[in-house]
Write a protein that holds these residues in place. Structure first.
Motif, mmCIF file in Angstrom:
data_model
loop_
_atom_site.group_PDB
_atom_site.id
_atom_site.type_symbol
_atom_site.label_atom_id
_atom_site.label_comp_id
_atom_site.label_asym_id
_atom_site.label_seq_id
_atom_site.Cartn_x
_atom_site.Cartn_y
_atom_site.Cartn_z
ATOM 1 N N ILE A 161 -12.046 3.117 -26.000
ATOM 2 C CA ILE A 161 -12.453 3.019 -27.406
ATOM 3 C C ILE A 161 -11.653 1.937 -28.130
ATOM 4 O O ILE A 161 -12.224 1.098 -28.834
ATOM 5 C CB ILE A 161 -12.317 4.384 -28.105
ATOM 6 C CG1 ILE A 161 -13.365 5.362 -27.553
ATOM 7 C CG2 ILE A 161 -12.447 4.239 -29.619
ATOM 8 C CD1 ILE A 161 -13.138 6.802 -27.947
ATOM 9 N N LEU A 162 -10.338 1.947 -27.966
ATOM 10 C CA LEU A 162 -9.502 0.957 -28.653
ATOM 11 C C LEU A 162 -9.784 -0.462 -28.173
ATOM 12 O O LEU A 162 -9.851 -1.394 -28.981
ATOM 13 C CB LEU A 162 -8.017 1.297 -28.467
ATOM 14 C CG LEU A 162 -7.523 2.527 -29.215
ATOM 15 C CD1 LEU A 162 -6.092 2.864 -28.809
ATOM 16 C CD2 LEU A 162 -7.625 2.331 -30.717
ATOM 17 N N ALA A 189 -1.116 2.076 -27.271
ATOM 18 C CA ALA A 189 -1.850 2.987 -26.391
ATOM 19 C C ALA A 189 -1.628 2.617 -24.926
ATOM 20 O O ALA A 189 -1.529 3.495 -24.067
ATOM 21 C CB ALA A 189 -3.338 2.973 -26.740
ATOM 22 N N ASN A 195 0.033 5.292 -22.364
ATOM 23 C CA ASN A 195 -0.721 5.704 -21.184
ATOM 24 C C ASN A 195 -0.297 4.969 -19.908
ATOM 25 O O ASN A 195 -0.875 5.195 -18.855
ATOM 26 C CB ASN A 195 -2.223 5.506 -21.427
ATOM 27 C CG ASN A 195 -2.755 6.437 -22.484
ATOM 28 O OD1 ASN A 195 -2.786 7.645 -22.287
ATOM 29 N ND2 ASN A 195 -3.145 5.884 -23.625
ATOM 30 N N ASP A 221 -8.728 -0.185 -18.769
ATOM 31 C CA ASP A 221 -8.629 1.035 -19.566
ATOM 32 C C ASP A 221 -8.098 2.229 -18.783
ATOM 33 O O ASP A 221 -7.876 3.290 -19.359
ATOM 34 C CB ASP A 221 -9.965 1.376 -20.219
ATOM 35 C CG ASP A 221 -11.063 1.689 -19.216
ATOM 36 O OD1 ASP A 221 -10.768 1.850 -18.008
ATOM 37 O OD2 ASP A 221 -12.221 1.800 -19.638
ATOM 38 N N ARG A 241 -2.319 -1.387 -32.018
ATOM 39 C CA ARG A 241 -2.783 -0.058 -31.580
ATOM 40 C C ARG A 241 -3.172 -0.069 -30.111
ATOM 41 O O ARG A 241 -2.899 0.893 -29.392
ATOM 42 C CB ARG A 241 -3.953 0.414 -32.438
ATOM 43 C CG ARG A 241 -3.496 0.827 -33.837
ATOM 44 C CD ARG A 241 -4.489 1.692 -34.557
ATOM 45 N NE ARG A 241 -4.636 2.987 -33.898
ATOM 46 C CZ ARG A 241 -5.718 3.745 -33.996
ATOM 47 N NH1 ARG A 241 -6.746 3.352 -34.727
ATOM 48 N NH2 ARG A 241 -5.778 4.909 -33.384
ATOM 49 N N THR A 271 -13.222 4.244 -33.763
ATOM 50 C CA THR A 271 -12.017 4.897 -33.240
ATOM 51 C C THR A 271 -11.956 6.391 -33.560
ATOM 52 O O THR A 271 -11.266 7.136 -32.867
ATOM 53 C CB THR A 271 -10.739 4.206 -33.752
ATOM 54 O OG1 THR A 271 -10.708 4.232 -35.178
ATOM 55 C CG2 THR A 271 -10.656 2.774 -33.252
ATOM 56 N N LYS A 272 -12.667 6.816 -34.583
ATOM 57 C CA LYS A 272 -12.663 8.245 -34.954
ATOM 58 C C LYS A 272 -13.933 8.963 -34.509
ATOM 59 O O LYS A 272 -14.119 10.144 -34.801
ATOM 60 C CB LYS A 272 -12.496 8.423 -36.476
ATOM 61 C CG LYS A 272 -11.218 7.843 -37.028
ATOM 62 C CD LYS A 272 -9.995 8.514 -36.450
ATOM 63 C CE LYS A 272 -8.740 7.935 -37.056
ATOM 64 N NZ LYS A 272 -7.539 8.366 -36.378
ATOM 65 N N LYS A 318 -10.248 7.522 -22.005
ATOM 66 C CA LYS A 318 -11.221 7.347 -23.093
ATOM 67 C C LYS A 318 -10.614 6.658 -24.312
ATOM 68 O O LYS A 318 -11.231 5.767 -24.895
ATOM 69 C CB LYS A 318 -11.827 8.691 -23.481
ATOM 70 C CG LYS A 318 -12.932 8.559 -24.496
ATOM 71 C CD LYS A 318 -13.581 9.885 -24.813
ATOM 72 C CE LYS A 318 -14.679 9.662 -25.837
ATOM 73 N NZ LYS A 318 -15.355 10.902 -26.184
ATOM 74 N N GLU A 319 -9.403 7.053 -24.695
ATOM 75 C CA GLU A 319 -8.741 6.438 -25.850
ATOM 76 C C GLU A 319 -8.620 4.926 -25.662
ATOM 77 O O GLU A 319 -8.874 4.148 -26.590
ATOM 78 C CB GLU A 319 -7.346 7.041 -26.039
ATOM 79 C CG GLU A 319 -6.540 6.352 -27.126
ATOM 80 C CD GLU A 319 -5.061 6.733 -27.119
ATOM 81 O OE1 GLU A 319 -4.434 6.547 -28.182
ATOM 82 O OE2 GLU A 319 -4.538 7.187 -26.096
#
Length: 129
Positions: free
Chosen positions: A48-49, A30, A34, A40, A26, A99-100, A44-45
């Motif tokens: 978090i990951l 990502a 991106n 990162d 994952r 993640t959620k 934001k995604e």
């Protein structure tokens, strides 16, 4: 107890390894989406990951070592089994919560992880006496 008798540790390690592969994939997907090869990228995604991946990598190795030592020292079987189940469920729940964006799941997952570590530490200490 011989190395081949590490049944609980083996099952937990296998499950957690497969889950770790999913988590790692994952992050990789990502990064590709991106177009971020390192860090990162202030996305934001990605933050978090990466953090979910890192958190898993920080806690699981210690727990698996404790699990293995408890089995090798013939600690209480039920305690080892409960700790392994708490660890596996706790890590999945924590990852989902992180993640959620679901704080109650993050908290529940960390409580499961911490309870697992505490049970294993106490079981190992008791098995050493």
């Amino acid at each position: 107890m011989t190395m081949t008798a590490l049944t609980i540790t083996s099952w937990a390690a296998a499950f957690l390894t497969v889950f770790y592969i999913v988590i790692s994939m994952r992050v990789g997907l990502a990064r590709n989406k991106n177009r971020i090869s390192l860090g990162d990228g202030n996305v934001k995604e990605m933050t978090i990951l990466i953090r979910a991946h890192g958190n898993f990598a920080e806690y699981v190795p210690l727990a698996l070592v404790l699990l293995m030592l408890c089995e090798l020292k013939a600690a209480n079987y039920q305690a080892i089994m409960i700790a392994a189940i708490l660890l596996c469920i706790g890590r999945v729940i924590h990852y989902f919560g992180l993640t959620k964006g679901q704080l109650p799941f993050r908290i529940a997952g960390m409580l499961g992880t911490m309870a697992s570590l505490l049970i294993l530490a106490i079981s190992l200490i008791c098995a050493l006496n």
